[in-house]
Design an enzyme around this catalytic site. Structure first.
Site, PDB file in Angstrom:
ATOM      1  N   HIS A 119       0.821  -1.303  -0.132  1.00  0.00           N
ATOM      2  CA  HIS A 119      -0.028  -0.011  -0.144  1.00  0.00           C
ATOM      3  C   HIS A 119       0.870   1.385  -0.014  1.00  0.00           C
ATOM      4  O   HIS A 119       1.950   1.262   0.504  1.00  0.00           O
ATOM      5  CB  HIS A 119      -0.924   0.043   1.289  1.00  0.00           C
ATOM      6  CG  HIS A 119      -0.262  -0.205   2.684  1.00  0.00           C
ATOM      7  ND1 HIS A 119       0.316   1.163   3.231  1.00  0.00           N
ATOM      8  CD2 HIS A 119       0.139  -1.118   3.370  1.00  0.00           C
ATOM      9  CE1 HIS A 119       0.784   0.579   4.408  1.00  0.00           C
ATOM     10  NE2 HIS A 119       0.996  -0.733   4.390  1.00  0.00           N
ATOM     11  N   ASP A 120       0.395   2.129  -0.847  1.00  0.00           N
ATOM     12  CA  ASP A 120       1.131   3.781  -0.896  1.00  0.00           C
ATOM     13  C   ASP A 120       2.418   3.611  -1.516  1.00  0.00           C
ATOM     14  O   ASP A 120       3.162   4.965  -1.108  1.00  0.00           O
ATOM     15  CB  ASP A 120       0.849   4.080   0.634  1.00  0.00           C
ATOM     16  CG  ASP A 120      -0.461   4.146   1.650  1.00  0.00           C
ATOM     17  OD1 ASP A 120      -1.213   5.106   1.015  1.00  0.00           O
ATOM     18  OD2 ASP A 120      -0.823   3.418   2.190  1.00  0.00           O
ATOM     19  N   GLY A 137       4.959  -0.998   2.435  1.00  0.00           N
ATOM     20  CA  GLY A 137       4.352   0.437   2.420  1.00  0.00           C
ATOM     21  C   GLY A 137       4.849   1.459   2.427  1.00  0.00           C
ATOM     22  O   GLY A 137       6.062   1.542   3.187  1.00  0.00           O
TER      23      GLY A 137
END
Length: 264
Positions: A119-120, A137
């Site tokens: 994520h991200d 992440g």
């Protein structure tokens, strides 16, 4: 161009020239641009935007939930992929962890089988990630960087432009622009071959090499070396390296270490 066994969410927007293979699942308001190809059994989950000419390999999953214990599945977030990317078999790219945010990839990247972007992650253009690279992440990756197979990266770190990273390494600190990295948080020098292939002039390469030595092998600690380097002017290519090193993430910067012993 959509195989009859594919399952397509009614809110998905798929260009007529895109190819959707057997048993593909497009589950959500995806936007799939012209010339994209989604191969058999891949899954496109939730809010995923895909630029023209991107290829998603067999059984890849794009847009799955973050592996974050605090994540709430009702969070509205997604993945944005640029144009001309190739994500091979079993690649996974997770959506962002915060509302309104996106895991992002630029154009022309090539992710080999089993690579993972958590994520991200924010990635630039024309990077190559070999098989089973794992990015945690909130990592930022520049452009024109090659990462060897099986390399793993801790969350919140940065990887610069024109880097080369040895396979099976482990990294929890920033890898500056133009650098070659290996083992655990170790720089081995500059990506000299990569810089030459990417069109950096002899003069640019010489100046980058001079700055690298000043920063990492002068015997000064990094803050002292940055202060000395700031005492003179550099051309833009070298200045980018200085600016990167002078503004580290909270993870710190990888360093050059002599000897062949293991790190703590």
């Amino acid at each position: 161009m959509i195989h009859p066994t594919a399952l397509i969410h009614p809110s998905a927007q798929i260009d007529p020239t895109a190819e959707i293979g057997p048993y593909v699942i497009v589950d959500g308001p995806a936007k799939i641009a012209a010339g994209c190809r989604i191969e058999a059994q891949a899954q496109i989950v939730g809010h995923v935007e895909m630029g023209a000419g991107t290829v998603i390999g067999r059984a890849a999953i794009i847009g799955g939930d973050p592996q974050d214990l605090g994540f709430k599945p009702e969070t509205e977030s997604g993945v944005i992929l640029g144009a001309g990317n190739v994500l091979r078999e079993h690649v996974t790219v997770h959506r962002a962890s915060k509302a309104g945010a996106f895991t992002r990839m630029g154009d022309g990247n090539f992710l080999m089988a089993g690579a993972h972007l958590a994520h991200d992650v924010v990635m630039g253009d024309k990077n190559i990630l070999a098989n089973a690279c794992l990015l945690a992440g909130h990592i930022t990756v520049g452009s024109h960087t090659f990462i060897g197979g099986g390399a793993v990266f801790h969350q919140f770190m940065r990887i610069g432009d024109y880097c080369v990273v040895q396979g099976n390494g482990g990294f929890g600190k920033d890898i500056p622009h133009y650098c070659a990295a290996h083992r655990i948080n170790r720089l081995m020098g500059l990506n000299v071959i990569g810089l030459r292939r990417q069109g950096f002039s002899k003069e640019q390469r010489a100046e980058i090499k001079e700055l690298f030595k000043m920063l990492f092998v002068s015997g000064l600690n990094l803050s002292q070396a940055v202060a000395v380097a700031r005492g003179r002017e550099w051309t833009p290519a070298a200045q980018r390296l200085l600016d990167f090193v002078a503004t580290p993430s909270k993870r710190g910067i990888c360093a050059v270490r002599a000897g062949g012993g293991s790190e703590e």
